[in-house]
Each structure stands twice: as C-alpha cells, then as structure tokens.
Design a protein around this motif. Structure first.
Motif, mmCIF file in Angstrom:
data_model
loop_
_atom_site.group_PDB
_atom_site.id
_atom_site.type_symbol
_atom_site.label_atom_id
_atom_site.label_comp_id
_atom_site.label_asym_id
_atom_site.label_seq_id
_atom_site.Cartn_x
_atom_site.Cartn_y
_atom_site.Cartn_z
ATOM 1 N N THR A 169 22.919 50.481 35.500
ATOM 2 C CA THR A 169 23.837 50.470 34.353
ATOM 3 C C THR A 169 24.317 51.871 34.009
ATOM 4 N N GLU A 170 23.558 52.889 34.441
ATOM 5 C CA GLU A 170 23.934 54.275 34.131
ATOM 6 C C GLU A 170 24.652 54.963 35.295
ATOM 7 N N THR A 171 24.673 54.320 36.444
ATOM 8 C CA THR A 171 25.288 54.978 37.608
ATOM 9 C C THR A 171 26.548 54.279 38.107
ATOM 10 N N ILE A 172 26.740 53.023 37.725
ATOM 11 C CA ILE A 172 27.937 52.292 38.171
ATOM 12 C C ILE A 172 28.732 51.860 36.946
ATOM 13 N N ARG A 173 29.930 52.333 36.855
ATOM 14 C CA ARG A 173 30.815 51.940 35.742
ATOM 15 C C ARG A 173 32.159 51.532 36.336
ATOM 16 N N ILE A 174 32.193 50.305 36.840
ATOM 17 C CA ILE A 174 33.375 49.764 37.501
ATOM 18 C C ILE A 174 33.965 48.663 36.621
ATOM 19 N N PRO A 175 35.280 48.705 36.336
ATOM 20 C CA PRO A 175 35.879 47.600 35.571
ATOM 21 C C PRO A 175 35.752 46.279 36.342
ATOM 22 N N VAL A 176 35.407 45.222 35.645
ATOM 23 C CA VAL A 176 35.263 43.922 36.297
ATOM 24 C C VAL A 176 36.638 43.334 36.592
ATOM 25 N N GLY A 177 36.815 42.856 37.830
ATOM 26 C CA GLY A 177 38.064 42.213 38.205
ATOM 27 C C GLY A 177 37.837 40.758 38.611
ATOM 28 N N GLU A 178 38.899 39.997 38.631
ATOM 29 C CA GLU A 178 38.814 38.617 39.092
ATOM 30 C C GLU A 178 38.636 38.612 40.616
#
Length: 574
Positions: free
Chosen positions: A34-43
């Motif tokens: 949760t602290e290393t991956i910050r990717i916007p969620v896509g369909e």
C-alpha cells in the motif's frame, strides 16, 4: 519470481564474479505494498485476447498445454474449444503484475498464496480489484529451501540469527511457517530483505556469503550451489563453507501453494469464462500428467509440449531438460486437491487457515498493516467433473514402512535420532498412566496434526520413555542381573505401548475432526529407561534426585525428521 534448476547452470557460470561482488549486496526495506504502489484503478480493457500471466514455475506447463503449446490460444486447444482466447505473458516480477492488474490490463493474478495475500490489503481498497482466488495449481515440492551455516542444526537454532530472503517474494510466509513450527516468531530472528530472488546482484544466496547473515531462503538451484551440490559447502565454486540445506519444500510440501486469482468485477461479469478457465486448467493438468507418463510412447507429443514450455518459460526451446526439472519440483493438486483446499474447513491446510497463517506472519513483520479477508470462488466442484478421470481415487500410503523402520533403527543404533530433526517437543504423563485422552492433550495433538499435514514429506517419530526409578530401586536392593534385565525389558515394552497409545490417540483425534492422516508417516519407538532426562551415570540411568526429575522421565517425545537423503523411504503421490 519462481525459477528452478535452470538457474543452476546460469549461476555456476557466474561463480567468479559471484564472490567478487559479495561486498555489493545491499539490503532494502520491505514496507506494505500500500506504500509502494499507487496506481489509479482502471476498468478491465476489452480485447480479442485476454492477457494471462504466467510465472517461471512447473505448474504453468499445464497452462501452456491447455493453451495449445502456444503463447496465443490455438483453435484446437483445451482453452480454444471452450471459446477462450488468451495471450500468455510471463510476469515473474509480482509488483508489475499487480500494477497491470490495477490498471485493468489483465483480470488475473498469478502467484503463490503468500503473494496474493501480500497484495490483498492494497487490492481490497477498491471493490473492483478485490482478488478472488479461483484455482490452486500446485504445492512446491522441492523447488525452495532454507540454507543455514554451520552450527544451525534445526529450525529452533535460528533464534537470534539473521536470515536473508527476497522482499515480496515467495518465501516470506515459508519463513513464518517454519518459525512457528519451532515455537518461534519473526521477532526471534533478524530479517534482511533482498531485491531479487536469483541471478542478480542482490539475492539471498549472495547475502549468505556475508559474515553477518547465518541463513537464507532460496530456490533449490541456489541451495545446491551454496552447499556444493546439496552436501556441505566447501567454500569453492560459489558455495559457503559449512552451509547445508536445512530443509526444503520436498519435506515442507504443504506450505507454498501456487494459485490464480481474478478481479472481483471481472468475476461478477464473466463468471462463466472464469469457470471455463478453471476447468480447462484441470483438463490441462490431467493431459500433462498422462503425457509425461507416456512420453516414451508418444515422443512427438511430449517433445512438442516440453519444447513449448522451455520456449515460453525459459526463453529457449533447447532448454527442455530444465523444463522437465521445473515439472519435477512441483506437485499438481488437480480436482481432488482443489476440493480439499477450498472445501474442507477441517483440513489444517484449508484455504482460510492458510490465509490466516500467512497474514498473521505478514502483519507481524509489517508487510500488512492489518488482516484483510481473502475470498475464494466458492465453486460447485461437481460442475468440473466432466472429462476428468480418476478423481475418486483414495490416496495411497506415501511412506514405505520397512524403509522407515530401517532408517529409524539405524539412527537409534548410532545414537543419532536427532539427525535431520526439524522440530521436536514432548508431552508428559503421570505414574501408571496408560491412556492419553484427547481432552487432556488437545493442544499437543493439534500441533502434531498440523505438522503432519504441513510437512507431508517428513517422518514423525513418536518416542516413548519410562521412569527408571523402579529399576534402580530393585538394583539397590540387590536384584540379580536376570531380574534387572526383565525389569528393563518390561519398562521398554511399557514405553512402546505408551508411544503406540499416543499415536493411535492422535489418529483417532484427527479422524474425529474429519482430517485424514497417513499412518505410514508415523514411526513408533520405545526407549524404555535408557534416555532419562536426568542423564546416564555410566551404563545406568542416573537416579532422579527430585520429584520433578522423576516426573520428567515419564514422557513421549515427537521428532519431525526430514528424510530427503533417504530417497527410498518416501514416494510422492502421482
């Protein structure tokens, strides 16, 4: 990344530079994903071909076969006949898999149960990406190992030691399980995280060359290199002097489970496709096993299959021997294994129990901030029976009783019962006690059931001991040699009877909980009075000096012994 013996050749080739680069090993931190991956969620992006991740592991050979021995699904393949169309993509770096999954580039995740649980907190932040585990492919059965330096003879000896392993890799929950079995926790050891698993600069294998690292969790090729081909490291050719393989998943063969998971939004919209995918995997495994068994009769089919596996998993169609080695390091679970893993809540390696065990470890070492519920597909497995054969087969005994007895007797004669010992513990009884009620020993019985289920390739020796005080009293009163022999033999018989009673009690206890243990895994020994807690005085047991010493001799000991060196003892299930 999961790789296998193919890496051995690669690593041997790196021997010279290997040692020179040791000083360059750098450790890293391992915060929650949760602290290393910050990717916007896509369909999930619509596509003519659904991207399906693979990792370099023997279990994935069945997936390739089901796809028509091709990266793109062929029309006549198992998947093709089900109307599925996949583009296989090998993705050994799990963090990149997670990023693609979050962006919607693919609906599936391919990893171990440890990896999926590692990402569960991150992926559950959005209901669309909540992972649902849909299929168990394999258990690791020899592909992973713990290498320890000289002086570390059992897992409990790791207390206070420094252990290297890959961050976010397949061995994190493996370590937690080993420590738990020895009555330790991750707080009892120092963990050093490496970036890579193998074949690079910062790996657990390289870290073991450092003086401040005493053990490492590695894949088996690295384990063989570090220990001079599985013996004891000489210090030459990349080995570490005195290092040996303390334990591999050949013994601990119910810890690392390889699975597929799918995004919850995709599962809700395309449950029929996911179900067809799972059924196709089962059929692919069945065909693969049959083809391997008949490879001499169907050489062209076998060559086609193994060449495709070598090309897709190892980037070289010539690496067929290494592809076969990949196959040998895993144990496919099939229909029956999936029913048990997902559908038997009494089984110690049940999905929910394994998940709780893994997440407890991850929370304790800071890889998760909290436990997060992990779901499975809750399949009606009867829907998968079509086309599968032999799925009602009852498991056969895995150990050869005569060979087990031979090994145990040899070790007893040599005074080497602790050889290969992974874990041990004792239970105590009262004077004249001949029965061992489950109500009284439930926690101990639970521990045995858990270890027997988890370390399915290990022997469990049940050792009975007797109190020597009666014998010593008779001797002090002037009993003849013949009388003393008779008393000693009676004490030995009693110790064996007690050990048998304890073993039978455990089998009945497990059966009462609908857990099937393999009786051939247990070996029973009666030591009589000649291994007292308070030691030997010459050729006779020392007289207990206190009530506590007297009671301490009334015991049954359990030893969980790995027998990987005794290849004739254990026959893995086909």
């Amino acid at each position: 990344m999961r790789v296998c013996r193919v890496a051995l050749m690669f690593l041997v080739g790196l021997t010279v530079s290997f040692n020179l680069a040791l000083a360059g090993v750098e450790f890293e931190k391992s915060p929650p994903l949760t602290e290393t991956i910050r990717i916007p969620v896509g369909e999930v992006k619509p596509s003519a071909e659904t991207q399906l991740p693979l990792i370099t592991w023997g279990g994935d050979i069945a997936t390739i076969l089901a796809n028509g021995n091709s990266s793109s699904t062929t029309t006549e393949s198992i998947f093709g006949k089900k109307g599925l169309k996949f583009k296989l993509a090998r993705m050994d770096e799990f963090k990149k898999q997670v990023e693609s999954y979050l962006r919607g580039e693919m609906p599936y995740l391919r990893g171990t149960m440890g990896m999926i649980n590692m990402a569960s907190e991150l992926l559950s932040q959005d209901p669309r990406t909540r992972p649902i585990v849909v299929y168990q492919m394999t258990w690791s059965s020899g592909g992973d190992c713990l290498v320890a330096k000289e002086g570390i003879k059992s897992v409990k000896d790791l207390k206070g030691k420094t252990i290297a392993l890959q961050a976010y890799g397949p061995h994190v929950d493996y370590l937690g399980n080993l420590l738990k079995g020895a009555g330790l926790s991750t707080r009892d050891v120092q963990i050093r995280w490496t970036t890579d698993l193998t074949g690079a600069e910062n790996t657990p294998a390289k870290a073991l060359h450092r003086a401040d690292v005493q053990a490492a969790l590695v894949i088996i090729p690295d384990g063989l290199t570090l220990t001079s081909n599985g013996t004891v490291g000489t210090g030459a050719e990349g080995s570490v002097k005195g290092a040996r393989i303390l334990l591999s998943t050949k013994t601990a063969n119910r810890i690392i489970a390889d699975v597929y998971a799918v995004r919850s939004d995709y599962f809700e919209k395309h449950k029929d496709k996911v179900q067809a995918f799972v059924h196709g995997l089962m059929l692919g495994e069945q065909q693969l096993k049959a083809l391997v068994a008949a490879k001499d009769k169907r050489p062209a089919d076998f060559k086609n299959m193994i060449t495709a596996a070598a090309r897709i998993l190892l980037d070289s169609p010539q690496a067929v021997a290494d592809a076969e080695a990949l196959y040998g390091d895993c144990e496919y679970v099939g229909f029956q294994g999936n029913v048990k893993f997902f559908g038997d809540p009494e089984w110690p390696r049940y999905f929910v129990k394994v998940t709780d065990e893994i997440q407890s470890t991850f929370v304790s070492i800071g890889l998760l901030n909290k436990k997060v519920p992990l779901e499975h597909a809750k399949w009606d497995f009867d829907r998968f029976r079509t086309g599968l054969t032999g799925i009602d087969t009852v498991e056969s005994p895995r150990f050869k009783a005569e060979e087990v007895a031979r090994v145990v007797e040899r070790r007893r004669a040599m005074g080497a019962m602790e050889e290969g010992e992974l874990f041990s513990f004792e239970i105590f009884f009262k004077p004249n006690q001949n029965t061992f009620e489950a109500e009284m020993y439930a926690p101990d019985f639970d521990r045995v059931v858990q270890l027997a289920s988890t370390y399915g390739g290990a022997i469990i020796i049940v050792e009975g001991h007797s109190d020597p005080l009666g014998y010593l009293t008779r001797k002090k009163k002037g009993a003849t040699e013949i009388e003393l022999k008779r008393v000693g033999q009676a004490a030995k018989n009693l110790s064996l009877t007690r050990a048998l009673s304890v073993r039978d009690g455990i089998m009945a206890y497990a059966k009462g909980k609908y857990i099937s243990l393999d009786p051939s895994q247990f070996s029973v020994v009666g030591h009589g009075i000649y291994q007292p807690k308070n030691g030997m005085c010459g050729n006779e047991p020392c007289a207990p000096k206190t009530p506590e010493e007297w009671l301490s001799n009334m015991r049954v000991a359990f030893r969980i012994i790995q027998v990987e060196a005794e290849k004739s003892v254990f026959s893995p299930l086909e």
